[in-house]
Motif scaffolding. Structure first.
Motif, short mmCIF file in Angstrom:
data_model
loop_
_atom_site.label_atom_id
_atom_site.label_comp_id
_atom_site.label_asym_id
_atom_site.label_seq_id
_atom_site.Cartn_x
_atom_site.Cartn_y
_atom_site.Cartn_z
N SER A 217 -61.49 -26.70 -31.33
CA SER A 217 -61.10 -27.26 -30.04
C SER A 217 -61.96 -26.66 -28.94
CB SER A 217 -59.62 -26.97 -29.76
OG SER A 217 -59.40 -25.58 -29.58
N TYR A 218 -61.70 -27.06 -27.71
CA TYR A 218 -62.52 -26.62 -26.58
C TYR A 218 -62.39 -25.13 -26.32
CZ TYR A 218 -64.50 -26.58 -21.86
OH TYR A 218 -65.26 -26.31 -20.76
N VAL A 219 -61.42 -24.47 -26.94
CA VAL A 219 -61.30 -23.02 -26.83
C VAL A 219 -62.60 -22.35 -27.23
CG1 VAL A 219 -60.10 -20.98 -27.72
CG2 VAL A 219 -58.81 -23.06 -27.21
N SER A 220 -63.26 -22.93 -28.22
CA SER A 220 -64.54 -22.40 -28.71
C SER A 220 -65.74 -23.15 -28.14
CB SER A 220 -64.57 -22.47 -30.24
OG SER A 220 -63.51 -21.73 -30.80
N GLY A 221 -65.52 -23.96 -27.10
CA GLY A 221 -66.60 -24.70 -26.47
C GLY A 221 -66.74 -26.10 -27.04
N THR A 222 -67.56 -26.91 -26.40
CA THR A 222 -67.71 -28.29 -26.83
C THR A 222 -68.41 -28.41 -28.17
OG1 THR A 222 -69.76 -28.48 -25.54
CG2 THR A 222 -67.72 -29.21 -24.49
N ALA A 224 -68.00 -26.64 -30.93
CA ALA A 224 -67.02 -26.56 -32.00
C ALA A 224 -66.23 -27.86 -32.11
CB ALA A 224 -66.08 -25.38 -31.77
N LEU A 225 -65.84 -28.41 -30.98
CA LEU A 225 -65.09 -29.66 -30.97
C LEU A 225 -65.94 -30.80 -31.54
CD1 LEU A 225 -62.85 -30.96 -28.08
CD2 LEU A 225 -64.43 -32.49 -29.24
N LEU A 226 -67.17 -30.91 -31.07
CA LEU A 226 -68.01 -32.02 -31.50
C LEU A 226 -68.44 -31.89 -32.95
CD1 LEU A 226 -70.15 -32.54 -28.28
CD2 LEU A 226 -68.13 -33.82 -29.04
N ASP A 227 -68.59 -30.67 -33.43
CA ASP A 227 -68.86 -30.48 -34.86
C ASP A 227 -67.68 -30.98 -35.69
OD1 ASP A 227 -71.35 -29.41 -34.37
OD2 ASP A 227 -70.71 -27.32 -34.59
N GLY A 264 -68.42 -35.76 -18.98
CA GLY A 264 -69.86 -35.49 -19.00
C GLY A 264 -70.40 -35.02 -20.33
N GLU A 265 -69.55 -34.38 -21.17
CA GLU A 265 -70.09 -33.74 -22.37
C GLU A 265 -69.47 -34.21 -23.67
OE1 GLU A 265 -70.58 -29.50 -22.19
OE2 GLU A 265 -70.70 -29.50 -20.00
N VAL A 266 -68.22 -34.67 -23.63
CA VAL A 266 -67.55 -35.03 -24.88
C VAL A 266 -67.60 -36.53 -25.13
CG1 VAL A 266 -65.36 -35.00 -26.14
CG2 VAL A 266 -66.05 -33.01 -24.78
N LEU A 267 -67.20 -37.34 -24.15
CA LEU A 267 -67.13 -38.78 -24.37
C LEU A 267 -68.48 -39.42 -24.68
CD1 LEU A 267 -64.43 -39.96 -21.80
CD2 LEU A 267 -64.20 -39.59 -24.26
N PRO A 268 -69.58 -39.02 -24.02
CA PRO A 268 -70.86 -39.65 -24.36
C PRO A 268 -71.20 -39.49 -25.84
CG PRO A 268 -71.06 -38.42 -22.32
CD PRO A 268 -69.73 -38.07 -22.90
N TYR A 269 -70.87 -38.34 -26.39
CA TYR A 269 -71.16 -38.10 -27.80
C TYR A 269 -70.16 -38.81 -28.70
CZ TYR A 269 -72.37 -35.63 -32.06
OH TYR A 269 -72.77 -35.33 -33.34
#
Length: 329
Positions: A217-222, A224-227, A264-269
């Protein structure tokens, strides 16, 4: 070099504009409703126009010989779990506005008592759910035909796959279609509680909860979430839709993402996935306080989200991977 990569990414994405735009225009926000008496009623929730799916939470007692019961946070019948027919008109109002209304089964362990002890019991529970919430016959919520059943399971692994199969087998028996969805934790190896059920590939929607688990989750930054998102994209085959599940306020648990970071960082991906379905929010009570859905609605549902240069490397790898596989995003 970074600007050249970004230019290449935008060019590659434009090649898929026709196929992706139809998908993203169909995307939307799902919200859980019913866990706090201070949230707005179901009618007001649907009147916002922010949600494509509203999930009633929860049918939290069933199986093991127990009389089925639910807890909608005091919204009806003072939480006794006997009848909630005052929701009938509100459910039908939402459906007339083309908002799907699901019922979630399971829920948090603190106020629930559910289990399945055999395939035979899964069959009986499926019949109960179908007859009382999907068939249009008079039941606990009145004469309603809900649009789907959601699995929010946080207890055992056994027989949920049987329940999914039984419900799926009942779909052709009525003219009103209904969907099946799951709300698993973002952990993938193994998937807690719902691994066998998700392996059936019968869920139309998967609302992955990217919160309360720091490793994904976002606790570990974007990153970790995107992986983790990448792994779920591989697990959930198109056309079944995959959602980014998030808390709507910081007090809902670990994993809250500020709207500007999500946009800006999650939805585009996330939108690069052919089975991107939108964002799931926990829950309506918190969303009403923070207006989170108001802030992200346009960017969830439209395809023209700006691509931040910070994500250029990851998006480049994703697009390259898609091209190498011959996939059509």
């Amino acid at each position: 070099m970074a600007s050249q990569r970004l230019t290449l990414i935008i060019f590659l994405l434009s090649l898929f504009k026709l196929s992706s735009s139809s998908l993203n225009n169909a995307a939307g926000i799902t919200v859980y409703w019913g866990q706090n008496s201070e949230e707005s009623d179901l009618l007001s929730t649907c009147e916002t126009g922010n949600y494509k799916i509203v999930i009633l939470a929860f049918l939290n007692q069933f199986g093991g010989g127990k009389t089925p019961a639910w807890d909608f946070g005091g919204h009806c019948d003072k939480g006794s779990g006997k009848k909630c027919t005052e929701l009938e008109s509100q459910i039908k109002y939402c459906q007339k506005k083309r908002i799907k209304v699901f019922l979630s089964i399971g829920g948090n362990l603190g106020n629930s008592d559910y289990s399945l002890n055999s395939p035979e019991e899964a069959k009986e529970v499926a019949k109960y759910i179908f007859n009382n919430f999907l068939s249009g016959k008079y039941g606990p919520l009145g004469s309603v035909k809900l649009d789907g059943i959601d699995f929010f399971i946080q207890k055992t692994e056994d027989y949920w796959d049987n329940l999914v199969k039984e419900l799926d087998s009942l779909r052709p028996t009525i003219s009103h279609p209904f969907s099946l969805s799951a709300a698993p934790s973002c952990l993938t190896y193994p998937i807690p509680f719902l691994g066998k059920a998700i392996a059936t590939k019968l869920f139309d929607y998967v609302f992955v909860r990217f919160y309360d688990k720091s490793s994904c989750s976002y606790v570990s930054g974007t990153n970790a979430l995107l992986d983790s998102w990448d792994k779920w994209v591989d697990l959930v085959a198109s056309p079944n839709l995959l959602f980014v599940g998030l808390p709507a306020s910081p007090d809902a648990g670990e994993g809250y993402i500020p709207p500007e970071i999500l946009i800006g960082e999650v939805l585009p991906y996330a939108k690069l996935a052919s089975n991107y379905g939108g964002v799931m929010l926990w829950d309506r009570y918190r969303d009403a306080k923070t207006r989170y859905s108001d802030k992200i609605l346009f960017d969830v549902t439209k395809s023209n989200v700006p691509v931040s240069e910070a994500l250029s490397d990851k998006i480049y790898l994703c697009v390259s991977k898609a091209l190498n596989r011959g996939l059509d995003y």
